[in-house]
Design a protein around this motif. Sequence first.
Motif, PDB file in Angstrom:
ATOM      1  N   ASN A 181     -10.325 -12.567 -93.981  1.00  9.65           N
ATOM      2  CA  ASN A 181     -11.908 -12.854 -93.872  1.00  9.65           C
ATOM      3  C   ASN A 181     -12.132 -12.818 -95.246  1.00  9.65           C
ATOM      4  O   ASN A 181     -11.566 -13.166 -96.361  1.00  9.65           O
ATOM      5  N   THR A 193     -19.767 -11.760 -94.560  1.00 10.43           N
ATOM      6  CA  THR A 193     -19.883 -10.450 -93.906  1.00 10.43           C
ATOM      7  C   THR A 193     -21.282  -9.945 -94.261  1.00 10.43           C
ATOM      8  O   THR A 193     -21.857 -10.159 -95.416  1.00 10.43           O
ATOM      9  N   SER A 215      -7.122 -10.677 -82.690  1.00 18.59           N
ATOM     10  CA  SER A 215      -7.585  -9.454 -83.417  1.00 18.59           C
ATOM     11  C   SER A 215      -8.468  -8.839 -82.165  1.00 18.59           C
ATOM     12  O   SER A 215      -8.927  -9.476 -80.951  1.00 18.59           O
ATOM     13  N   ASN A 244     -11.426  -8.353 -82.672  1.00 19.54           N
ATOM     14  CA  ASN A 244     -12.565  -9.067 -82.820  1.00 19.54           C
ATOM     15  C   ASN A 244     -12.771  -9.886 -81.703  1.00 19.54           C
ATOM     16  O   ASN A 244     -13.886 -10.444 -81.477  1.00 19.54           O
ATOM     17  N   THR A 287     -14.237  -8.174 -78.467  1.00 18.58           N
ATOM     18  CA  THR A 287     -15.536  -7.678 -78.725  1.00 18.58           C
ATOM     19  C   THR A 287     -15.896  -7.666 -80.196  1.00 18.58           C
ATOM     20  O   THR A 287     -15.132  -7.184 -80.902  1.00 18.58           O
ATOM     21  N   PRO A 288     -16.764  -8.411 -80.811  1.00 21.76           N
ATOM     22  CA  PRO A 288     -17.053  -8.698 -82.158  1.00 21.76           C
ATOM     23  C   PRO A 288     -17.417  -7.396 -82.897  1.00 21.76           C
ATOM     24  O   PRO A 288     -18.196  -6.682 -82.338  1.00 21.76           O
ATOM     25  N   LEU A 289     -16.815  -7.319 -83.854  1.00 18.20           N
ATOM     26  CA  LEU A 289     -16.903  -5.749 -84.643  1.00 18.20           C
ATOM     27  C   LEU A 289     -18.425  -6.257 -85.756  1.00 18.20           C
ATOM     28  O   LEU A 289     -18.575  -7.340 -85.857  1.00 18.20           O
ATOM     29  N   TYR A 321     -15.208 -13.550 -89.144  1.00 14.14           N
ATOM     30  CA  TYR A 321     -13.873 -13.302 -88.788  1.00 14.14           C
ATOM     31  C   TYR A 321     -13.724 -13.127 -87.376  1.00 14.14           C
ATOM     32  O   TYR A 321     -13.033 -13.620 -86.366  1.00 14.14           O
ATOM     33  N   SER A 322     -14.789 -12.463 -86.706  1.00 14.50           N
ATOM     34  CA  SER A 322     -14.823 -12.296 -85.246  1.00 14.50           C
ATOM     35  C   SER A 322     -14.842 -13.677 -84.158  1.00 14.50           C
ATOM     36  O   SER A 322     -14.153 -13.734 -83.489  1.00 14.50           O
ATOM     37  N   LYS A 328     -11.369 -15.625 -84.879  1.00 16.31           N
ATOM     38  CA  LYS A 328     -10.260 -14.750 -83.948  1.00 16.31           C
ATOM     39  C   LYS A 328     -10.596 -15.148 -82.371  1.00 16.31           C
ATOM     40  O   LYS A 328      -9.617 -15.461 -81.809  1.00 16.31           O
ATOM     41  N   ALA A 329     -11.736 -15.282 -82.029  1.00 17.86           N
ATOM     42  CA  ALA A 329     -12.017 -15.644 -80.596  1.00 17.86           C
ATOM     43  C   ALA A 329     -11.694 -16.825 -80.455  1.00 17.86           C
ATOM     44  O   ALA A 329     -11.114 -17.174 -79.549  1.00 17.86           O
ATOM     45  N   SER A 332      -9.557  -1.270 -77.315  1.00 24.33           N
ATOM     46  CA  SER A 332     -10.220  -2.195 -76.284  1.00 24.33           C
ATOM     47  C   SER A 332     -10.599  -1.652 -74.971  1.00 24.33           C
ATOM     48  O   SER A 332     -11.433  -2.284 -74.195  1.00 24.33           O
TER      49      SER A 332
END
Length: 278
Positions: A94, A99, A162, A164, A167-169, A175-176, A179-180, A273
């Motif tokens: 990240n 962020t 991840s 993320n 479900t995105p953090l 980063y979310s 990783k998706a 998850s």
Amino acid sequence: MESLKNKVAVITGGGGVLCSTMAQHLSKLGCKVAILDLNKSNAEKVAEEIKAQGGDAIGVEANVLVKDSLVKAKEEIHKAYGTCDILVNGAGGNHPKGTTSKTHFEAGDLEASEDITTFFDLDPKGIKFVFDLNFIGTLLPCQIFAEDMVGKSGCTIINISSMNAFTPLTKIPAYSGAKAAISNFTQWMAVHFSKVGIRVNALAPGFFLTDQNRRLLTEESGELTARGNTIIEHTPMGKFGEPEDLLGTLEWLVGSGSSFVTGVTIPIDGGFSAFSGV
């Protein structure tokens, strides 16, 4: 795991906590392991540890964002071991400029001090860095090393997704999203390479303490931060993962026992998850 003996495994980001543990395990299963890292000394340190345990490994400097660097690394691996059979795309991470400071935006944040980074302050360069490192840093190694796998049997690619991706953090949209993209790319490659026998799957680690996130999740005293506490509260098993928790799934996905498995992303997350938060 007779099917893994003398296989050539290439691991990007191999100098890190999680990937070095995976490299050591693949060596114990009989693989010849090439540890790739931007920091050559980190890669060589892991290789020396593997050799001290009786394994066969080399540390190779490589930048996963530079194709020529990967080609050079591939040539070095070919001279030492031959062509690649297993690729683990472990490089990623990240960046603070992708962020936000807070989990939720509030109207007053627009007039807040410069210490707060809102959604509107996110730096496109920081977001691009995160997408490049995670997605392009997976795509390029696949282009370079998957070519070795064409025409051989028992070859696999393991990507690192991840939590993320499911479900995105909060706070980390770059980063979310990146990783998706890895999970989606894993499915795409699994279909694309299915006719030439290359299987492509991904691990989706939950929360593991690494050099990258330790300061976010724990205080200097060792106590959990507020975010660390929230994560543990939403992890039904009530703990962070240990690097060794990845090894069983890794071993299954690279071995012959998963020969009919491709295009999946496996959560290794202590139930994170599965938990709705209620």
